[in-house]
Design a protein around this motif. Sequence first.
Motif, PDB file in Angstrom:
ATOM      1  N   GLY A  18       0.814  -1.206   0.000  1.00  0.00           N
ATOM      2  CA  GLY A  18       0.000   0.000   0.000  1.00  0.00           C
ATOM      3  C   GLY A  18       0.848   1.257   0.000  1.00  0.00           C
ATOM      4  O   GLY A  18       1.828   1.357   0.750  1.00  0.00           O
ATOM      5  N   VAL A  19       0.487   2.210  -0.848  1.00  0.00           N
ATOM      6  CA  VAL A  19       1.168   3.499  -0.899  1.00  0.00           C
ATOM      7  C   VAL A  19       0.135   4.615  -0.951  1.00  0.00           C
ATOM      8  O   VAL A  19      -0.992   4.433  -1.399  1.00  0.00           O
ATOM      9  N   GLN A  20       0.575   5.772  -0.467  1.00  0.00           N
ATOM     10  CA  GLN A  20      -0.225   6.984  -0.561  1.00  0.00           C
ATOM     11  C   GLN A  20       0.500   7.912  -1.517  1.00  0.00           C
ATOM     12  O   GLN A  20       1.708   8.129  -1.385  1.00  0.00           O
ATOM     13  N   VAL A  21      -0.215   8.447  -2.495  1.00  0.00           N
ATOM     14  CA  VAL A  21       0.388   9.299  -3.515  1.00  0.00           C
ATOM     15  C   VAL A  21      -0.297  10.657  -3.482  1.00  0.00           C
ATOM     16  O   VAL A  21      -1.527  10.737  -3.548  1.00  0.00           O
ATOM     17  N   LYS A  22       0.503  11.713  -3.359  1.00  0.00           N
ATOM     18  CA  LYS A  22      -0.027  13.070  -3.446  1.00  0.00           C
ATOM     19  C   LYS A  22       0.339  13.610  -4.818  1.00  0.00           C
ATOM     20  O   LYS A  22       1.476  13.492  -5.262  1.00  0.00           O
ATOM     21  N   LEU A  23      -0.657  14.201  -5.470  1.00  0.00           N
ATOM     22  CA  LEU A  23      -0.495  14.685  -6.835  1.00  0.00           C
ATOM     23  C   LEU A  23      -0.599  16.204  -6.876  1.00  0.00           C
ATOM     24  O   LEU A  23      -1.170  16.823  -5.963  1.00  0.00           O
ATOM     25  N   THR A  24      -0.041  16.797  -7.919  1.00  0.00           N
ATOM     26  CA  THR A  24      -0.179  18.238  -8.082  1.00  0.00           C
ATOM     27  C   THR A  24      -1.657  18.579  -8.199  1.00  0.00           C
ATOM     28  O   THR A  24      -2.448  17.799  -8.724  1.00  0.00           O
ATOM     29  N   GLY A  25      -2.032  19.714  -7.689  1.00  0.00           N
ATOM     30  CA  GLY A  25      -3.439  20.099  -7.692  1.00  0.00           C
ATOM     31  C   GLY A  25      -4.149  19.698  -6.427  1.00  0.00           C
ATOM     32  O   GLY A  25      -5.330  19.974  -6.257  1.00  0.00           O
ATOM     33  N   GLY A  26      -3.454  18.988  -5.527  1.00  0.00           N
ATOM     34  CA  GLY A  26      -4.034  18.649  -4.233  1.00  0.00           C
ATOM     35  C   GLY A  26      -4.709  17.299  -4.127  1.00  0.00           C
ATOM     36  O   GLY A  26      -5.182  16.940  -3.058  1.00  0.00           O
ATOM     37  N   ARG A  27      -4.765  16.541  -5.212  1.00  0.00           N
ATOM     38  CA  ARG A  27      -5.415  15.226  -5.124  1.00  0.00           C
ATOM     39  C   ARG A  27      -4.540  14.250  -4.348  1.00  0.00           C
ATOM     40  O   ARG A  27      -3.316  14.318  -4.410  1.00  0.00           O
ATOM     41  N   GLN A  28      -5.182  13.355  -3.626  1.00  0.00           N
ATOM     42  CA  GLN A  28      -4.485  12.371  -2.810  1.00  0.00           C
ATOM     43  C   GLN A  28      -5.129  11.007  -3.042  1.00  0.00           C
ATOM     44  O   GLN A  28      -6.342  10.859  -2.908  1.00  0.00           O
ATOM     45  N   VAL A  29      -4.296  10.027  -3.418  1.00  0.00           N
ATOM     46  CA  VAL A  29      -4.793   8.699  -3.771  1.00  0.00           C
ATOM     47  C   VAL A  29      -4.035   7.654  -2.963  1.00  0.00           C
ATOM     48  O   VAL A  29      -2.823   7.773  -2.769  1.00  0.00           O
ATOM     49  N   THR A  30      -4.747   6.638  -2.496  1.00  0.00           N
ATOM     50  CA  THR A  30      -4.142   5.517  -1.780  1.00  0.00           C
ATOM     51  C   THR A  30      -4.483   4.243  -2.532  1.00  0.00           C
ATOM     52  O   THR A  30      -5.618   4.066  -2.982  1.00  0.00           O
ATOM     53  N   GLY A  31      -3.500   3.352  -2.671  1.00  0.00           N
ATOM     54  CA  GLY A  31      -3.751   2.095  -3.361  1.00  0.00           C
ATOM     55  C   GLY A  31      -2.555   1.172  -3.272  1.00  0.00           C
ATOM     56  O   GLY A  31      -1.569   1.459  -2.583  1.00  0.00           O
ATOM     57  N   THR A  32      -2.626   0.056  -3.980  1.00  0.00           N
ATOM     58  CA  THR A  32      -1.546  -0.924  -4.015  1.00  0.00           C
ATOM     59  C   THR A  32      -0.696  -0.678  -5.254  1.00  0.00           C
ATOM     60  O   THR A  32      -1.207  -0.695  -6.369  1.00  0.00           O
ATOM     61  N   LEU A  33       0.604  -0.453  -5.039  1.00  0.00           N
ATOM     62  CA  LEU A  33       1.511  -0.174  -6.159  1.00  0.00           C
ATOM     63  C   LEU A  33       1.741  -1.455  -6.949  1.00  0.00           C
ATOM     64  O   LEU A  33       2.239  -2.445  -6.422  1.00  0.00           O
ATOM     65  N   LYS A  34       1.372  -1.428  -8.222  1.00  0.00           N
ATOM     66  CA  LYS A  34       1.541  -2.599  -9.085  1.00  0.00           C
ATOM     67  C   LYS A  34       2.687  -2.442 -10.063  1.00  0.00           C
ATOM     68  O   LYS A  34       3.229  -3.432 -10.545  1.00  0.00           O
ATOM     69  N   GLY A  35       3.064  -1.202 -10.370  1.00  0.00           N
ATOM     70  CA  GLY A  35       4.162  -0.993 -11.308  1.00  0.00           C
ATOM     71  C   GLY A  35       4.539   0.466 -11.397  1.00  0.00           C
ATOM     72  O   GLY A  35       3.811   1.346 -10.938  1.00  0.00           O
ATOM     73  N   TYR A  36       5.710   0.713 -12.006  1.00  0.00           N
ATOM     74  CA  TYR A  36       6.205   2.066 -12.193  1.00  0.00           C
ATOM     75  C   TYR A  36       7.250   2.041 -13.299  1.00  0.00           C
ATOM     76  O   TYR A  36       7.680   0.980 -13.731  1.00  0.00           O
ATOM     77  N   ASP A  37       7.649   3.211 -13.761  1.00  0.00           N
ATOM     78  CA  ASP A  37       8.723   3.291 -14.749  1.00  0.00           C
ATOM     79  C   ASP A  37       9.689   4.407 -14.372  1.00  0.00           C
ATOM     80  O   ASP A  37       9.528   5.039 -13.322  1.00  0.00           O
ATOM     81  N   GLN A  38      10.682   4.641 -15.215  1.00  0.00           N
ATOM     82  CA  GLN A  38      11.722   5.611 -14.889  1.00  0.00           C
ATOM     83  C   GLN A  38      11.206   7.052 -14.890  1.00  0.00           C
ATOM     84  O   GLN A  38      11.847   7.935 -14.339  1.00  0.00           O
ATOM     85  N   LEU A  42       3.016   5.744 -12.223  1.00  0.00           N
ATOM     86  CA  LEU A  42       2.680   4.710 -11.253  1.00  0.00           C
ATOM     87  C   LEU A  42       1.390   4.015 -11.643  1.00  0.00           C
ATOM     88  O   LEU A  42       0.446   4.662 -12.092  1.00  0.00           O
ATOM     89  N   VAL A  43       1.343   2.702 -11.453  1.00  0.00           N
ATOM     90  CA  VAL A  43       0.117   1.938 -11.628  1.00  0.00           C
ATOM     91  C   VAL A  43      -0.338   1.512 -10.241  1.00  0.00           C
ATOM     92  O   VAL A  43       0.390   0.830  -9.519  1.00  0.00           O
ATOM     93  N   LEU A  44      -1.541   1.955  -9.861  1.00  0.00           N
ATOM     94  CA  LEU A  44      -2.111   1.622  -8.559  1.00  0.00           C
ATOM     95  C   LEU A  44      -3.376   0.806  -8.755  1.00  0.00           C
ATOM     96  O   LEU A  44      -4.212   1.136  -9.597  1.00  0.00           O
ATOM     97  N   ASP A  45      -3.510  -0.255  -7.970  1.00  0.00           N
ATOM     98  CA  ASP A  45      -4.718  -1.075  -7.990  1.00  0.00           C
ATOM     99  C   ASP A  45      -5.507  -0.786  -6.723  1.00  0.00           C
ATOM    100  O   ASP A  45      -4.940  -0.403  -5.702  1.00  0.00           O
ATOM    101  N   GLU A  46      -6.814  -0.990  -6.785  1.00  0.00           N
ATOM    102  CA  GLU A  46      -7.716  -0.744  -5.661  1.00  0.00           C
ATOM    103  C   GLU A  46      -7.529   0.672  -5.125  1.00  0.00           C
ATOM    104  O   GLU A  46      -7.518   0.917  -3.921  1.00  0.00           O
ATOM    105  N   ALA A  47      -7.374   1.621  -6.033  1.00  0.00           N
ATOM    106  CA  ALA A  47      -7.108   3.007  -5.649  1.00  0.00           C
ATOM    107  C   ALA A  47      -8.357   3.669  -5.085  1.00  0.00           C
ATOM    108  O   ALA A  47      -9.472   3.435  -5.540  1.00  0.00           O
ATOM    109  N   VAL A  48      -8.117   4.496  -4.062  1.00  0.00           N
ATOM    110  CA  VAL A  48      -9.180   5.267  -3.420  1.00  0.00           C
ATOM    111  C   VAL A  48      -8.705   6.705  -3.311  1.00  0.00           C
ATOM    112  O   VAL A  48      -7.614   6.967  -2.809  1.00  0.00           O
ATOM    113  N   GLU A  49      -9.515   7.640  -3.805  1.00  0.00           N
ATOM    114  CA  GLU A  49      -9.171   9.060  -3.721  1.00  0.00           C
ATOM    115  C   GLU A  49      -9.828   9.664  -2.495  1.00  0.00           C
ATOM    116  O   GLU A  49     -11.006   9.437  -2.226  1.00  0.00           O
TER     117      GLU A  49
END
Length: 99
Positions: A18-38, A42-49
Motif C-alpha cells: 500500500g502506498v499513498q500518492v499526493k499529486l499536483t493540484g491537491g489530489r491524494q490517492v491511496t492504493g496498491t503499487l503494481k508498477g512504475y517506470d523511470q 505509477l500503476v495503482l490497484d484498488e485506488a481510493v481518492e
Amino acid sequence: MSGRKETVLDLAKFIDKGVQVKLTGGRQVTGTLKGYDQLLNLVLDEAVESLRDADDPLKTTDQTRRLGLIVCRGTAVMLVSPTDGTDEIANPFLQPDGI
C-alpha cells in the motif's frame, strides 16, 4: 557511467504494498503499487481518492471515492509514501483556543 537514467526513488520495495500518492493540484490517492517506470508513472490497484473539502481545497475530508486500477502520470506525482507504519497525529503546533 552508462547512458541509462535511474530514478532517485527505489520503488521496487513498495511493489504489491500500500502506498499513498499526493499529486499536483491537491489530489491524494491511496492504493496498491503494481508498477512504475523511470518517469515515475505509477500503476495503482484498488485506488481510493480522498475527496477535498469544498470550502478549503487544501484539506481532505473523510469522504472517499473508489477508482479501481489507475495510472498516475509521473509529472503529477509529488509524494509517494508507504501506508504501513504511518499514523495520523494531532498537530503539535496548533494553539488551543483562548491563548
